[in-house]
Design an enzyme around this catalytic site. Sequence first.
Site, PDB file in Angstrom:
ATOM      1  N   ASP A   1       0.799  -1.149   0.048  1.00 16.48           N
ATOM      2  CA  ASP A   1       0.022   0.001  -0.019  1.00 16.48           C
ATOM      3  C   ASP A   1       0.691   1.047  -0.119  1.00 16.48           C
ATOM      4  OD1 ASP A   1      -2.082  -1.779   0.266  1.00 16.48           O
ATOM      5  OD2 ASP A   1      -2.648  -1.165   2.172  1.00 16.48           O
TER       6      ASP A   1
ATOM      7  N   MET B   1      -5.950  -2.984  -4.750  1.00 16.16           N
ATOM      8  CA  MET B   1      -5.638  -2.845  -3.272  1.00 16.16           C
ATOM      9  C   MET B   1      -5.326  -1.376  -2.996  1.00 16.16           C
ATOM     10  SD  MET B   1      -4.496  -6.419  -1.567  1.00 16.16           S
ATOM     11  CE  MET B   1      -5.240  -7.902  -1.757  1.00 16.16           C
ATOM     12  N   GLY B   2      -5.453  -1.002  -1.624  1.00 14.35           N
ATOM     13  CA  GLY B   2      -5.057   0.160  -1.035  1.00 14.35           C
ATOM     14  C   GLY B   2      -6.556   0.349  -0.127  1.00 14.35           C
ATOM     15  N   ARG B   3      -6.218  -0.007   1.168  1.00 15.21           N
ATOM     16  CA  ARG B   3      -7.253   0.388   2.145  1.00 15.21           C
ATOM     17  C   ARG B   3      -7.589   1.756   2.445  1.00 15.21           C
ATOM     18  NH1 ARG B   3      -5.398  -2.992   6.656  1.00 15.21           N
ATOM     19  NH2 ARG B   3      -6.269  -4.815   5.935  1.00 15.21           N
TER      20      ARG B   3
ATOM     21  N   ARG C   1     -17.738  -3.885 -17.436  1.00 14.27           N
ATOM     22  CA  ARG C   1     -17.121  -5.206 -16.555  1.00 14.27           C
ATOM     23  C   ARG C   1     -16.273  -4.761 -15.525  1.00 14.27           C
ATOM     24  NH1 ARG C   1     -18.129  -9.681 -19.619  1.00 14.27           N
ATOM     25  NH2 ARG C   1     -19.833  -9.783 -21.141  1.00 14.27           N
TER      26      ARG C   1
ATOM     27  N   HIS D   1      -5.323 -10.555  -4.374  1.00 15.18           N
ATOM     28  CA  HIS D   1      -4.018 -10.902  -3.830  1.00 15.18           C
ATOM     29  C   HIS D   1      -3.064 -11.233  -5.004  1.00 15.18           C
ATOM     30  CE1 HIS D   1      -6.940 -11.329  -0.375  1.00 15.18           C
ATOM     31  NE2 HIS D   1      -5.530 -11.261   0.175  1.00 15.18           N
TER      32      HIS D   1
ATOM     33  N   GLN E   1      -1.854  -9.250  -6.422  1.00 13.05           N
ATOM     34  CA  GLN E   1      -0.932  -8.068  -6.574  1.00 13.05           C
ATOM     35  C   GLN E   1       0.287  -8.200  -5.420  1.00 13.05           C
ATOM     36  OE1 GLN E   1      -3.511  -4.179  -6.660  1.00 13.05           O
ATOM     37  NE2 GLN E   1      -4.688  -5.863  -6.003  1.00 13.05           N
TER      38      GLN E   1
HETATM   39  O1  F6P Z   1      -2.204  -3.846   3.943  1.00  9.59           O
HETATM   40  C1  F6P Z   1      -2.060  -4.597   2.763  1.00  9.59           C
HETATM   41  C2  F6P Z   1      -3.360  -5.032   2.072  1.00  9.59           C
HETATM   42  O2  F6P Z   1      -2.917  -5.879   0.796  1.00  9.59           O
HETATM   43  C3  F6P Z   1      -4.268  -4.093   1.745  1.00  9.59           C
HETATM   44  O3  F6P Z   1      -4.137  -3.260   0.699  1.00  9.59           O
HETATM   45  C4  F6P Z   1      -5.407  -4.888   1.711  1.00  9.59           C
HETATM   46  O4  F6P Z   1      -6.881  -4.234   2.127  1.00  9.59           O
HETATM   47  C5  F6P Z   1      -5.463  -6.026   3.045  1.00  9.59           C
HETATM   48  O5  F6P Z   1      -3.875  -5.929   3.052  1.00  9.59           O
HETATM   49  C6  F6P Z   1      -5.755  -7.248   2.505  1.00  9.59           C
HETATM   50  O6  F6P Z   1      -5.593  -8.372   3.460  1.00  9.59           O
HETATM   51  P1  F6P Z   1      -6.040  -9.787   3.591  1.00  9.59           P
HETATM   52  O7  F6P Z   1      -5.057 -10.479   2.831  1.00  9.59           O
HETATM   53  O8  F6P Z   1      -5.572  -9.970   5.299  1.00  9.59           O
HETATM   54  O9  F6P Z   1      -7.341  -9.991   3.367  1.00  9.59           O
END
Ligand code: F6P
Length: 342
Positions: free
Chosen positions: A128, A170-172, A266, A272, A274
């Site tokens: 991230d 991803m990117g929380r 779409r 994952h 990534q």
């Molecule tokens: O913090 C890294 C991260 O890849 C985030 O981008 C993502 O929200 C989270 O981990 C996902 O985690 P998990 O694999 O535990 O679901």
Amino acid sequence: MRIGVLTGGGDCPGLNAVIRAIVRKGVERLGHEFVGYRDGWHGPLEGDVIPLGVPEVRGILPRGGTILGASRTNPFKQDGGAERIVENMASEGVDGLIAIGGEDTLGVAARLHAEHGVDVVGVPKTIDNDLGATDYTFGFDTAVNVAMEAIDRLQTTAESHHRVLIVEVMGRHAGWIALHAGLAGGANVILIPEQPFALDRVCQLVGQRLEAHFAPIVVVSEGAQPQGGMPETQAEGRDAFGHVRLGGIAHWLEGQIEERTGKETRATVLGHVQRGGTPTAFDRVLATRFGLHAVDAAHAGEWGKMTALRGIDIRLAELSEAVAQLKTVPKELYEEAEVFFG
Ligand code: F6P
């Protein structure tokens, strides 16, 4: 010294490169001994230790994941968790720790150091790229390249079918992956958590792109938010650090954009993909340098510190400073990307 090494939180490409560098320099140049703690903070909490010498780190440089395993275990969520870590370290003869992790893992490291006197050095990792005090974390470059390649591939099929394609990355809390992959891949629109978006504007930009006879690619961070509220969680419940599991905003957008524009839309969720696989050269080098400097810091007794990239130099930052505030995408950087929207 006898030093314990652990990798906590979500894994990312480059963790093995850090472990290798710590052990190679630590054993061969500095004369220390290492043990591996399995699965993040679970290891020191339960005394789950594995041997970690030069033979164990041979050949792991290009391997994704972590030979030590990872978890989101939070010792501060368990009764007497921190005290158990201190006792286990003493009974195993472990003098100090090198903790490789993101905001959560290093947050625990900072508290163990400040509140329980544990000797610990941190190494920042996360795809991230949202940790403070360092310009980049390793794992980010690999994730961006995976996402960019996906965008390139989606572009050709989107154009063949005159479709709108949405790519969820991803990117929380921070939109670094979306911003960099979107810029590198020539996205039509990039949506990030730091900038709540207006659906009307997204549809307008998609329409503009279609009028120019190019297929629109919308890149969206899993944590992006529409103005006025809605998408956030994929699953009920929270992990030991209080995070909800994200994912699925692309599917919500798919319905909204198709309904509003009348164009076939779409969604692709990269997830994952990534985080897995072999690290890029940039991440291997950064991870290796972090490992070398982390073991130097432990050797010098610079406990409570974290390795940090500043420009092209590796420096030491206070762990407490690194976890005090997340590094999010500044408005000016997002505005640079906006030049290419539509
Ligand atoms: O913090 C890294 C991260 O890849 C985030 O981008 C993502 O929200 C989270 O981990 C996902 O985690 P998990 O694999 O535990 O679901």
